[in-house]
Motif scaffolding. Structure first.
Motif, PDB file in Angstrom:
ATOM      1  N   LEU A 213      19.524  94.239  25.791  1.00 30.55           N
ATOM      2  CA  LEU A 213      19.362  92.786  25.693  1.00 30.55           C
ATOM      3  C   LEU A 213      20.659  92.051  25.986  1.00 30.55           C
ATOM      4  N   ASP A 214      21.781  92.756  25.933  1.00 25.03           N
ATOM      5  CA  ASP A 214      23.092  92.145  26.163  1.00 25.03           C
ATOM      6  C   ASP A 214      23.878  93.031  27.132  1.00 25.03           C
ATOM      7  N   PRO A 215      23.485  93.036  28.403  1.00 21.65           N
ATOM      8  CA  PRO A 215      24.132  93.968  29.355  1.00 21.65           C
ATOM      9  C   PRO A 215      25.580  93.612  29.669  1.00 21.65           C
ATOM     10  N   ASP A 216      25.982  92.348  29.522  1.00 20.78           N
ATOM     11  CA  ASP A 216      27.353  91.981  29.846  1.00 20.78           C
ATOM     12  C   ASP A 216      28.300  92.167  28.665  1.00 20.78           C
ATOM     13  N   GLY A 217      27.798  92.505  27.485  1.00 18.58           N
ATOM     14  CA  GLY A 217      28.644  92.812  26.342  1.00 18.58           C
ATOM     15  C   GLY A 217      29.310  91.606  25.694  1.00 18.58           C
ATOM     16  N   ASP A 218      28.784  90.394  25.862  1.00 15.68           N
ATOM     17  CA  ASP A 218      29.393  89.225  25.206  1.00 15.68           C
ATOM     18  C   ASP A 218      28.884  89.032  23.775  1.00 15.68           C
ATOM     19  N   GLY A 219      27.883  89.811  23.374  1.00 17.43           N
ATOM     20  CA  GLY A 219      27.343  89.699  22.025  1.00 17.43           C
ATOM     21  C   GLY A 219      26.196  88.715  21.907  1.00 17.43           C
ATOM     22  N   TYR A 220      25.733  88.176  23.045  1.00 14.95           N
ATOM     23  CA  TYR A 220      24.653  87.191  23.047  1.00 14.95           C
ATOM     24  C   TYR A 220      23.500  87.737  23.873  1.00 14.95           C
ATOM     25  N   ALA A 221      22.327  87.888  23.270  1.00 11.39           N
ATOM     26  CA  ALA A 221      21.188  88.532  23.924  1.00 11.39           C
ATOM     27  C   ALA A 221      20.358  87.532  24.707  1.00 11.39           C
ATOM     28  N   CYS A 222      19.921  87.960  25.900  1.00  6.54           N
ATOM     29  CA  CYS A 222      18.934  87.218  26.707  1.00  6.54           C
ATOM     30  C   CYS A 222      19.345  85.765  26.954  1.00  6.54           C
ATOM     31  N   GLY A 223      20.599  85.527  27.211  1.00  9.92           N
ATOM     32  CA  GLY A 223      21.075  84.187  27.522  1.00  9.92           C
ATOM     33  C   GLY A 223      21.162  83.259  26.319  1.00  9.92           C
ATOM     34  N   TRP A 224      21.132  83.821  25.138  1.00 16.48           N
ATOM     35  CA  TRP A 224      21.240  82.980  23.922  1.00 16.48           C
ATOM     36  C   TRP A 224      22.593  82.298  23.892  1.00 16.48           C
ATOM     37  N   ASN A 225      22.602  80.989  23.559  1.00 13.86           N
ATOM     38  CA  ASN A 225      23.830  80.193  23.599  1.00 13.86           C
ATOM     39  C   ASN A 225      24.181  79.709  22.194  1.00 13.86           C
ATOM     40  N   PRO A 226      25.274  80.199  21.623  1.00 11.97           N
ATOM     41  CA  PRO A 226      25.661  79.754  20.274  1.00 11.97           C
ATOM     42  C   PRO A 226      26.275  78.363  20.241  1.00 11.97           C
ATOM     43  N   ALA A 227      26.575  77.769  21.409  1.00 10.92           N
ATOM     44  CA  ALA A 227      27.237  76.462  21.436  1.00 10.92           C
ATOM     45  C   ALA A 227      26.365  75.372  20.813  1.00 10.92           C
ATOM     46  N   VAL A 228      25.028  75.551  20.835  1.00  6.20           N
ATOM     47  CA  VAL A 228      24.132  74.544  20.249  1.00  6.20           C
ATOM     48  C   VAL A 228      24.412  74.397  18.758  1.00  6.20           C
ATOM     49  N   TYR A 229      24.542  75.493  18.059  1.00  4.81           N
ATOM     50  CA  TYR A 229      24.788  75.453  16.619  1.00  4.81           C
ATOM     51  C   TYR A 229      26.225  75.060  16.313  1.00  4.81           C
ATOM     52  N   ARG A 230      27.144  75.443  17.140  1.00  4.96           N
ATOM     53  CA  ARG A 230      28.539  75.047  16.935  1.00  4.96           C
ATOM     54  C   ARG A 230      28.689  73.532  17.055  1.00  4.96           C
ATOM     55  N   ASN A 231      28.063  72.955  18.065  1.00  4.32           N
ATOM     56  CA  ASN A 231      28.150  71.503  18.234  1.00  4.32           C
ATOM     57  C   ASN A 231      27.490  70.756  17.088  1.00  4.32           C
ATOM     58  N   ALA A 232      26.373  71.274  16.587  1.00  3.73           N
ATOM     59  CA  ALA A 232      25.705  70.619  15.467  1.00  3.73           C
ATOM     60  C   ALA A 232      26.567  70.669  14.225  1.00  3.73           C
ATOM     61  N   ALA A 233      27.218  71.801  13.977  1.00  2.00           N
ATOM     62  CA  ALA A 233      28.093  71.895  12.809  1.00  2.00           C
ATOM     63  C   ALA A 233      29.305  70.988  12.965  1.00  2.00           C
ATOM     64  N   ARG A 234      29.822  70.877  14.166  1.00  2.00           N
ATOM     65  CA  ARG A 234      30.969  70.001  14.400  1.00  2.00           C
ATOM     66  C   ARG A 234      30.593  68.538  14.200  1.00  2.00           C
ATOM     67  N   ALA A 235      29.390  68.150  14.629  1.00  2.00           N
ATOM     68  CA  ALA A 235      28.929  66.769  14.436  1.00  2.00           C
ATOM     69  C   ALA A 235      28.707  66.478  12.950  1.00  2.00           C
ATOM     70  N   ALA A 236      28.225  67.469  12.208  1.00  2.00           N
ATOM     71  CA  ALA A 236      28.011  67.261  10.775  1.00  2.00           C
ATOM     72  C   ALA A 236      29.319  67.074  10.032  1.00  2.00           C
ATOM     73  N   ARG A 237      30.361  67.748  10.487  1.00  2.00           N
ATOM     74  CA  ARG A 237      31.678  67.593   9.859  1.00  2.00           C
ATOM     75  C   ARG A 237      32.394  66.338  10.314  1.00  2.00           C
ATOM     76  N   GLY A 238      31.862  65.684  11.351  1.00  2.00           N
ATOM     77  CA  GLY A 238      32.505  64.481  11.864  1.00  2.00           C
ATOM     78  C   GLY A 238      33.666  64.750  12.794  1.00  2.00           C
ATOM     79  N   ASN A 239      33.738  65.949  13.321  1.00  2.92           N
ATOM     80  CA  ASN A 239      34.824  66.285  14.249  1.00  2.92           C
ATOM     81  C   ASN A 239      34.450  65.883  15.679  1.00  2.92           C
TER      82      ASN A 239
END
Length: 239
Positions: A213-239
């Motif tokens: 599921l993660d052939p390139d070895g980045d730790g993210y399966a099937c094109g999953w993008n963690p930036a969506v959750y990072r941006n939401a957490a950053r907006a909640a903190r007001g950064n």
């Protein structure tokens, strides 16, 4: 307008035919009560100018008129005022002493705020009994602890996204080149990228990748993008 003229004519004829007391030292010339005459004249002028008829007259002053003549004058005035009101189409005002009636048979209206209605059917003893019955039916719900999240729900992709910081495509883990051919077919088995990432973590990821599921070895399966959750957490903190 024709009714109004007829009413005024009746008033003039009735006034002329009524016997008046002899002229004496009362105020005015030729009138037993000048104040009453002025009030009636003001009422007629108000009718001619389109205003509401004047129905309140000042009290009759003491004069030498006989009781029969005074009663006749009051009767004529009352009939004239009634004729004027009928000609103008004005409904007679309700008596000031008329009490407003409340339909107690209407089931949608509560009379609990009506002291007379409540006191008519309740007493101190009955009220105490009713409060006692209500107290017996009272159910107190004790607060309970918030249930804890069970530890068998599987990996949390949001926590994993916030624990990482590297972008998509940056290799962090070693992968075998033999599994790349079945990568796309295996990713199609999941309805969303989040479900694929959750399954990837539950099977040993990101260090191990049994289903490619993660052939390139980045730790993210099937094109999953963690930036969506990072941006939401950053907006909640007001950064």
């Amino acid at each position: 307008m024709g009714k109004l003229n007829l009413a005024m004519a009746c008033l003039l004829v009735a006034t002329a035919c009524t016997s008046t007391p002899p002229n004496d030292v009362s105020p005015g010339v030729g009138f037993g009560d000048y104040d009453r005459y002025a009030a009636e004249r003001a009422a007629r002028q108000a009718q001619l100018q389109g205003r509401a008829p004047q129905t309140v007259l000042p009290p009759i002053a003491t004069s030498t008129a006989t009781p029969t003549a005074a009663a006749s004058t009051d009767s004529v005035t009352a009939r004239a005022a009634a004729a004027i009101a009928e000609a103008e189409g004005t409904a007679p005002a309700a008596p000031a002493s008329a009490a407003t009636r409340v339909d107690t048979n209407n089931p949608t209206i509560s009379d609990e705020q009506d002291f007379q209605a409540v006191s008519a059917r309740e007493s101190i003893e009955s009220d105490a009994e009713r409060r006692a019955r209500m107290q017996e039916q009272l159910v107190i719900v004790q607060p309970t602890a918030v249930p804890e999240r069970p530890g068998t729900t599987g990996p949390n992709v949001i926590e994993y996204a916030l624990s990482t910081s590297h972008p998509i495509g940056e290799q962090r883990y070693t992968r075998s080149p033999f599994g790349r051919g079945r990568h796309e077919a295996n990713c199609l088995a999941y309805r969303s990228d989040d479900l694929a990432q959750e399954a990837f973590l539950s099977m040993g990821g990101p260090e191990r990748d049994r289903q490619a599921l993660d052939p390139d070895g980045d730790g993210y399966a099937c094109g999953w993008n963690p930036a969506v959750y990072r941006n939401a957490a950053r907006a909640a903190r007001g950064n």
